[in-house]
Design a protein around this motif. Structure first.
Motif, short mmCIF file in Angstrom:
data_model
loop_
_atom_site.label_atom_id
_atom_site.label_comp_id
_atom_site.label_asym_id
_atom_site.label_seq_id
_atom_site.Cartn_x
_atom_site.Cartn_y
_atom_site.Cartn_z
N ILE A 1 30.71 88.60 38.15
CA ILE A 1 31.25 87.26 37.87
C ILE A 1 32.75 87.39 37.63
O ILE A 1 33.19 88.21 36.81
CB ILE A 1 30.58 86.64 36.63
N GLY A 2 33.55 86.57 38.31
CA GLY A 2 35.00 86.60 38.15
C GLY A 2 35.61 87.83 38.78
O GLY A 2 34.91 88.70 39.31
N THR B 1 39.19 84.28 37.02
CA THR B 1 38.45 83.81 38.17
C THR B 1 39.20 82.71 38.91
O THR B 1 40.18 82.17 38.41
CB THR B 1 37.07 83.27 37.70
N ASP C 1 31.48 79.86 37.69
CA ASP C 1 31.17 81.12 37.03
C ASP C 1 30.43 80.91 35.72
O ASP C 1 29.55 81.68 35.36
CB ASP C 1 32.44 81.93 36.81
N GLU D 1 26.93 80.31 36.41
CA GLU D 1 26.29 81.57 36.76
C GLU D 1 25.90 82.35 35.50
O GLU D 1 24.82 82.92 35.42
CB GLU D 1 27.24 82.38 37.67
#
Lengths: 280, 325
Positions: free
Chosen positions: B268-269, B283, B289, B292
């Motif tokens: 993530i990111g 990000t 995100d 997520e």
């Protein structure tokens, strides 16, 4: 950007005129602006301290000159015989010039230096350290002179002035103030706490009492006389006394020289120290 | 101009500030020589508003004092408006307005006298100063306080007075060392408004700050200083783009869970920064995100999506936050 380089404001034009001179880095020739600042500041905070300087020597003159003096009678130095009041009057004048100068150049200067940060502000303009030193020492001289004038008026009212030479007591008081202020300011600029200033103050009272102020120093053994004669207040008192009694001789020149030399040394030391503190 | 400049990267014919390998070291009793400023290069052009960003002790104030010609450099080259401060201090200072970090207002004088007397220190005449002091009191919005003592002013008023005082010699370069430190938000905004107006008049502004928002608001270009060195240079937008990215997701899981969660955030990111109290994810798409993260079942106690700021740039470059929290 060409325009920016060409436009010069008045402040810049003024600085530019001095830029080539040998002392341009330390002096702008505007020490008098400190006198302006101090005059304006006088209105608000230091007026009472200023006044105390007038009153103190007069109180001493009345209490010792006339109170204690009545018990003593006349004082003789071998040649002349004068009343006790007339004997201590010039000494009190010298001492008040010293006290005013020391007060200004120690506590006042320390406060301006470390708490008000007045000098820091001045040094961020085009003023230099010599301007600041000259201005503050000049201020102490004006104070010394005004005390001398006030005291001289009182002494004359009491009938203690007998010669026109007494008028020279005013420049003499300024000279004493110059030397004490220059030395005082140079010492103050080295100090890092108020406690150290109190040590300086600690020496003022013995200097005042034992410099031949209230009795001739012939009361001391020879070796002690030599030491006392080297101290600045004795030099000042010897100078004011000889003027008050109209004794104009080489010794008088010696005293003048003494004050000019230690004053100049103090001024030099102060300038160097201000430079190190604020411009290094 | 007294000095011929090698053509600089920015191409100004006569930069207001020009420094190469500028260094200041102090001898200390305990740890030998300390490098407060460690061979920095600076170039500031006419009319720019330039910022020096850094934490306390990064060397900002030392740099400012060298530019202000009240501190001598140890080595390197420095010219201010074409003059060398080592030799032409008073002349340079006549060009400058200085707003020091700690107020140096004269508490024995009134508000008006503070500006007037300061002008006299520069040698300006009474006749010239009288209308100007009046204008500056208007500018600082202190006209109704003109005869008040300095001690009676609020912190914001004192700062405005210091700025008004620094303008009395019509400086072409204004140096502001942490101009809004210690002020409440309202006073800061009022001060920024005054500085915006100054910028419009063409005065070159150089300011140090450790406030990100201040740097973003006031500076067209800035350098980030850390431990006496310049670690990045550019416009705020450029620095953020280069060093931080577009958006930041700030999530908190509580002190215990924080470390356990980190491995689960993989993918993530673009980059993750773990701070003692929170995790930052750099990000391009913050909302997605965050979804997520929640979708992975890692429910944070608090979550925030925000635009990347200079604070993130600083964190990235120095590994430290700018303001101690």
């Amino acid at each position: 950007m060409i325009l920016q380089a060409l436009t010069s404001t008045t402040a810049v034009a003024i600085a530019q005129r001095r830029a080539g001179l040998a002392d341009a880095g330390i002096r702008s020739g505007r020490a008098r602006m400190l006198l302006l600042r101090n005059t304006l500041a006088l209105r608000t905070s230091n007026a009472l301290a200023f006044l105390t300087g007038f009153v103190e020597p007069v109180l001493f003159l009345v209490a010792f000159g006339y109170g204690v003096g009545a018990l003593i009678g006349d004082v003789s130095d071998g040649e002349q015989s004068v009343s006790y009041a007339a004997f201590i009057a010039p000494a009190l004048l010298a001492a008040s010039a010293m006290n005013g100068a020391i007060y200004d150049s120690t506590f006042n200067v320390y406060f301006k230096m470390h708490f008000q940060r007045v000098y820091q502000a001045m040094m961020s303009t085009s003023l230099g350290p010599l301007d600041v030193a000259l201005g503050e020492i000049g201020w102490a001289m004006i104070r010394g002179a005004s005390y001398a004038v006030g005291f001289l008026v009182v002494a004359t009212l009491f009938g203690l002035t007998t010669t026109w030479w007494s008028l020279l007591l005013i420049p003499a008081a300024m000279l004493i103030a110059f030397a004490f202020a220059a030395i005082g300011m140079s010492l103050t600029s080295l100090m890092t706490s108020f406690q150290q200033l109190n040590w300086l103050q600690f020496w003022m009272l013995p200097l005042f009492l034992f410099s031949g102020t209230f009795y001739p120093i012939t009361a001391y053994p020879d070796w002690l006389q030599v030491i006392v004669q080297a101290t600045p207040l004795w030099q000042g008192i010897a100078m004011t006394r000889s003027l008050a009694f109209g004794v104009i001789d080489m010794a008088l020149m010696g005293h003048v020289l003494y004050f000019m030399v230690i004053g100049a040394l103090g001024l030099l030391a102060t300038t160097r120290r201000l430079n190190a503190l604020f411009l290094r | 101009m007294d000095v011929a400049f090698p053509p600089g990267r920015h191409g100004w014919l006569c930069p207001v500030i020009w420094a190469r390998d500028l260094t200041k070291s102090y001898a200390t009793k305990t740890s030998g020589d300390v490098l407060a400023v460690d061979s920095i290069d600076l170039e500031v052009g006419p009319g720019e508003s330039f910022g020096i960003l850094g934490a306390n002790g990064a060397g900002k104030s030392t740099t400012m004092r060298m530019i202000g010609a009240t501190l001598q450099r140890t080595s390197g080259e420095l010219t201010i408006l074409g003059h060398d401060p080592q030799h032409e201090g008073p002349l340079i200072r006549a060009h400058l307005g200085v707003v020091p970090q700690q107020d140096t207002l004269d508490t024995d004088l009134t508000v008006r006298e503070n500006i007037y007397v300061y002008g006299r220190y520069f040698g300006l005449s009474r006749a010239e100063l009288q209308p100007r002091v009046d204008d500056l009191l208007d500018f600082a919005q202190l006209q109704d306080k003109r005869d008040a003592k300095v001690d009676s002013l609020s912190g914001g008023m004192k700062r405005r007075l210091t700025i008004a005082r620094s303008l009395v010699n019509e400086p072409s370069l204004l140096l502001l060392d942490e101009p809004t430190t210690g002020l409440d938000p309202q006073a800061r905004h009022l001060l920024w408004d005054r500085l915006f107006r100054l910028r419009e008049t063409g005065v070159t502004l150089v300011l140090t700050t450790h406030y990100m928002d201040e740097a973003e608001q006031l500076c067209e270009r800035l350098v980030v200083m850390d431990a006496g060195r310049i670690v990045a240079e550019g416009s705020p937008a450029h620095l953020i783009r280069t060093h931080a990215g577009r958006e930041v997701v700030e999530v908190r899981f509580g002190a215990q869970r924080s470390n356990e969660v980190v491995p689960h955030l993989a993918g993530i990111g673009q980059r993750t920064e773990v701070l003692p109290d929170r995790i930052l994810l750099y990000t391009e798409a913050g909302e997605a995100d965050l979804h997520e993260i929640v979708a992975r079942g890692l429910t944070p106690t608090t979550a925030l999506v925000r635009r990347a700021s200079l604070e993130d740039v600083f964190l990235r470059l120095t590994g430290r936050t700018l303001v101690d929290e």
